[in-house]
Write a protein that holds these residues in place. Structure first.
Motif, PDB file in Angstrom:
ATOM      1  N   LEU A   1       0.849  -1.189   0.000  1.00 14.48           N
ATOM      2  CA  LEU A   1       0.000   0.000   0.000  1.00 14.48           C
ATOM      3  C   LEU A   1       0.884   1.239   0.000  1.00 14.48           C
ATOM      4  CD1 LEU A   1      -2.830   1.277   0.212  1.00 14.48           C
ATOM      5  CD2 LEU A   1      -2.594   1.151   2.695  1.00 14.48           C
ATOM      6  N   LYS A   2       0.658   2.111  -0.997  1.00 18.09           N
ATOM      7  CA  LYS A   2       1.415   3.362  -1.123  1.00 18.09           C
ATOM      8  C   LYS A   2       0.430   4.504  -1.374  1.00 18.09           C
ATOM      9  CE  LYS A   2       3.446   1.468  -4.593  1.00 18.09           C
ATOM     10  NZ  LYS A   2       4.301   1.196  -5.780  1.00 18.09           N
ATOM     11  N   LYS A   3       0.949   5.729  -1.341  1.00 19.01           N
ATOM     12  CA  LYS A   3       0.092   6.880  -1.619  1.00 19.01           C
ATOM     13  C   LYS A   3      -0.482   6.796  -3.023  1.00 19.01           C
ATOM     14  CE  LYS A   3       2.348  10.096   1.582  1.00 19.01           C
ATOM     15  NZ  LYS A   3       3.096  11.371   1.720  1.00 19.01           N
ATOM     16  N   GLU A   4       0.300   6.202  -3.948  1.00 20.41           N
ATOM     17  CA  GLU A   4      -0.109   6.139  -5.344  1.00 20.41           C
ATOM     18  C   GLU A   4      -1.313   5.211  -5.565  1.00 20.41           C
ATOM     19  OE1 GLU A   4       3.831   7.736  -4.996  1.00 20.41           O
ATOM     20  OE2 GLU A   4       2.983   5.844  -4.267  1.00 20.41           O
ATOM     21  N   ASN A   5      -1.426   4.153  -4.785  1.00 21.35           N
ATOM     22  CA  ASN A   5      -2.554   3.227  -4.974  1.00 21.35           C
ATOM     23  C   ASN A   5      -3.545   3.277  -3.804  1.00 21.35           C
ATOM     24  OD1 ASN A   5      -1.138   1.910  -2.960  1.00 21.35           O
ATOM     25  ND2 ASN A   5      -0.961  -0.037  -4.033  1.00 21.35           N
ATOM     26  N   PHE A   6      -3.431   4.292  -2.971  1.00 23.95           N
ATOM     27  CA  PHE A   6      -4.244   4.392  -1.755  1.00 23.95           C
ATOM     28  C   PHE A   6      -5.737   4.409  -2.088  1.00 23.95           C
ATOM     29  CE2 PHE A   6      -6.406   6.478   1.747  1.00 23.95           C
ATOM     30  CZ  PHE A   6      -5.795   5.935   2.872  1.00 23.95           C
ATOM     31  N   ASP A   7      -6.143   5.234  -3.067  1.00 20.85           N
ATOM     32  CA  ASP A   7      -7.568   5.390  -3.371  1.00 20.85           C
ATOM     33  C   ASP A   7      -8.170   4.100  -3.919  1.00 20.85           C
ATOM     34  OD1 ASP A   7      -7.297   7.980  -2.551  1.00 20.85           O
ATOM     35  OD2 ASP A   7      -7.299   8.863  -4.549  1.00 20.85           O
ATOM     36  N   LEU A   8      -7.457   3.437  -4.825  1.00 17.48           N
ATOM     37  CA  LEU A   8      -7.943   2.181  -5.390  1.00 17.48           C
ATOM     38  C   LEU A   8      -8.086   1.119  -4.308  1.00 17.48           C
ATOM     39  CD1 LEU A   8      -8.634   0.239  -7.708  1.00 17.48           C
ATOM     40  CD2 LEU A   8      -6.159  -0.122  -8.029  1.00 17.48           C
ATOM     41  N   CYS A   9      -7.073   1.011  -3.454  1.00 19.58           N
ATOM     42  CA  CYS A   9      -7.095   0.002  -2.398  1.00 19.58           C
ATOM     43  C   CYS A   9      -8.171   0.317  -1.354  1.00 19.58           C
ATOM     44  CB  CYS A   9      -5.723  -0.104  -1.733  1.00 19.58           C
ATOM     45  SG  CYS A   9      -4.421  -0.608  -2.885  1.00 19.58           S
ATOM     46  N   LEU A  10      -8.388   1.593  -1.090  1.00 19.82           N
ATOM     47  CA  LEU A  10      -9.452   1.984  -0.162  1.00 19.82           C
ATOM     48  C   LEU A  10     -10.815   1.585  -0.721  1.00 19.82           C
ATOM     49  CD1 LEU A  10     -10.581   3.487   2.309  1.00 19.82           C
ATOM     50  CD2 LEU A  10     -10.504   5.595   0.947  1.00 19.82           C
ATOM     51  N   THR A  11     -11.030   1.844  -2.020  1.00 20.13           N
ATOM     52  CA  THR A  11     -12.307   1.488  -2.635  1.00 20.13           C
ATOM     53  C   THR A  11     -12.569  -0.006  -2.514  1.00 20.13           C
ATOM     54  OG1 THR A  11     -12.064   3.305  -4.214  1.00 20.13           O
ATOM     55  CG2 THR A  11     -13.669   1.615  -4.758  1.00 20.13           C
ATOM     56  N   ARG A  12     -11.537  -0.814  -2.713  1.00 19.95           N
ATOM     57  CA  ARG A  12     -11.682  -2.270  -2.571  1.00 19.95           C
ATOM     58  C   ARG A  12     -12.077  -2.644  -1.141  1.00 19.95           C
ATOM     59  NH1 ARG A  12      -5.975  -3.567  -5.645  1.00 19.95           N
ATOM     60  NH2 ARG A  12      -6.741  -3.505  -7.801  1.00 19.95           N
ATOM     61  N   LEU A  13     -11.446  -2.014  -0.172  1.00 27.22           N
ATOM     62  CA  LEU A  13     -11.748  -2.317   1.231  1.00 27.22           C
ATOM     63  C   LEU A  13     -13.179  -1.927   1.573  1.00 27.22           C
ATOM     64  CD1 LEU A  13     -10.735  -3.296   3.998  1.00 27.22           C
ATOM     65  CD2 LEU A  13      -9.924  -0.958   4.437  1.00 27.22           C
ATOM     66  N   LEU A  14     -13.639  -0.793   1.054  1.00 24.67           N
ATOM     67  CA  LEU A  14     -15.016  -0.358   1.295  1.00 24.67           C
ATOM     68  C   LEU A  14     -16.008  -1.368   0.721  1.00 24.67           C
ATOM     69  CD1 LEU A  14     -14.811   3.469   0.422  1.00 24.67           C
ATOM     70  CD2 LEU A  14     -14.354   2.344   2.613  1.00 24.67           C
ATOM     71  N   LYS A  15     -15.707  -1.850  -0.492  1.00 22.30           N
ATOM     72  CA  LYS A  15     -16.595  -2.816  -1.150  1.00 22.30           C
ATOM     73  C   LYS A  15     -16.666  -4.128  -0.371  1.00 22.30           C
ATOM     74  CE  LYS A  15     -15.728  -1.261  -5.927  1.00 22.30           C
ATOM     75  NZ  LYS A  15     -15.145  -1.664  -7.233  1.00 22.30           N
ATOM     76  N   VAL A  16     -15.500  -4.711  -0.096  1.00 22.92           N
ATOM     77  CA  VAL A  16     -15.469  -6.034   0.531  1.00 22.92           C
ATOM     78  C   VAL A  16     -16.074  -5.987   1.929  1.00 22.92           C
ATOM     79  CG1 VAL A  16     -13.958  -7.893   1.336  1.00 22.92           C
ATOM     80  CG2 VAL A  16     -13.499  -6.793  -0.850  1.00 22.92           C
ATOM     81  N   SER A  17     -15.781  -4.935   2.688  1.00 23.42           N
ATOM     82  CA  SER A  17     -16.278  -4.852   4.069  1.00 23.42           C
ATOM     83  C   SER A  17     -17.787  -4.620   4.111  1.00 23.42           C
ATOM     84  CB  SER A  17     -15.551  -3.736   4.819  1.00 23.42           C
ATOM     85  OG  SER A  17     -14.167  -3.993   4.877  1.00 23.42           O
ATOM     86  N   SER A  18     -18.297  -3.718   3.272  1.00 21.38           N
ATOM     87  CA  SER A  18     -19.751  -3.484   3.263  1.00 21.38           C
ATOM     88  C   SER A  18     -20.481  -4.722   2.744  1.00 21.38           C
ATOM     89  CB  SER A  18     -20.102  -2.252   2.426  1.00 21.38           C
ATOM     90  OG  SER A  18     -19.600  -2.364   1.105  1.00 21.38           O
ATOM     91  N   HIS A  19     -19.857  -5.451   1.819  1.00 19.43           N
ATOM     92  CA  HIS A  19     -20.426  -6.702   1.302  1.00 19.43           C
ATOM     93  C   HIS A  19     -20.579  -7.735   2.427  1.00 19.43           C
ATOM     94  CE1 HIS A  19     -20.730  -9.980  -1.846  1.00 19.43           C
ATOM     95  NE2 HIS A  19     -20.318 -10.692  -0.804  1.00 19.43           N
TER      96      HIS A  19
END
Length: 288
Positions: free
Chosen positions: A189-207
């Motif tokens: 996890l880096k600043k460059e991929n932070f937003d993409l990785c955050l979106t994935r975490l939001l999806k999987v956790s809410s799922h």
């Protein structure tokens, strides 16, 4: 007189129900069709029948009470500064998504998982047995006020010996779930991929928490409750609940639809997740 009053009450309740049904009927116009299933994707390997609203009601979904209405999120393992920031944003997001209070629970050590419930995976990564985490770790951590308890693991997960890995696992009956950040962060996890990785975490956790509220995998439209076999499929799935799944969740929790959509859009804009906010802008135009 009493019969007349009872009739008026039932008529009022019927109007309220019909009004909600009409709202979700109009909201369905914003649903995106489920893309054609490709080899290797979830529905290709796991044909499912879906879940009607009637079936959802018959399942007796959990409903928050005055004493049991808090979602807990606990970290399992060691998290660096960027990962911890994502957990904080996840807490904020889930509070909006489910319109319930979300608290960060006590950190759980990976050492609590015994040797016979962990293994080295095909990619030489350490993995934890997700079912053990649910049944023997999270259930013991769950407090009386918790309507749902979510563990976020630093290490990869597997559901049973025959499976390579799993993004997450949840128990509707026990109202606990676990997901892992391992596969969501492109190795580092880096600043460059932070937003993409955050979106994935939001999806999987809410799922996974959606499962705890009685929602099955969705086959009606493109939805965050769609099943996922791999990361490209997770990336393809939206953060949005389709109208059918929104109707189920709103029935259980009883939140204000307009308030929820407004707050979700504000969260996405504040965190520069513009694509997610654009998708929900159409929902904002549907009034109760």
């Amino acid at each position: 007189m009493r019969k007349w009053c009872l009739f008026m009450v039932l008529a009022f309740l019927s109007c309220k129900t019909d009004g909600k049904r009409d709202y979700f009927s109009r909201l369905s116009g914003n649903d995106q069709p489920l893309p054609k299933t490709l080899p290797g994707e979830w529905l290709w390997d796991h044909p499912e029948n879906g879940q009607t609203f009637g079936q959802f009601l018959k399942s007796k979904p959990i409903i928050p009470t005055d004493y049991k209405r808090t979602i807990y999120v606990s970290q399992i393992g060691k998290f660096n500064e960027l990962q911890t920031r994502q957990i904080q944003l996840l807490q904020e997001y889930l509070q909006i998504f489910f319109q319930l209070e979300v608290k960060i629970g006590e950190r759980i050590s990976s050492d609590e998982i015994p040797a016979d419930c962990r293994r080295i995976g095909k990619e030489d990564q350490e993995q934890l047995l997700a079912s053990f985490v649910l049944d023997s770790v999270l259930v013991r951590q769950k407090t009386k006020d918790a309507i749902a308890f979510m563990g976020i693991s630093e290490l990869d997960l597997y559901p049973q010996p025959s499976w390579n890995y799993v993004f997450g696992l949840a128990s509707y009956q026990k109202q606990v779930g676990v997901t892992s950040i391992f596969r969501l962060q492109d190795e580092l996890l880096k600043k460059e991929n932070f937003d993409l990785c955050l979106t994935r975490l939001l999806k999987v956790s809410s799922h996974e928490i959606g499962h705890m509220f009685g929602l099955h995998h969705c086959i009606d439209a493109s939805c965050v409750m769609n099943g996922s076999n791999h990361l490209p499929e997770t990336d393809k799935n939206p953060t949005r609940l389709c109208s059918h799944c929104q109707q189920k969740l709103q029935y259980s929790i009883g939140y204000d639809n307009q308030k929820r959509v407004n707050e979700l859009i504000a969260f996405f804009k504040q965190n520069k997740l513009e694509h997610e906010s654009i998708i929900l802008n159409k929902d904002l135009k549907i009034k109760k």
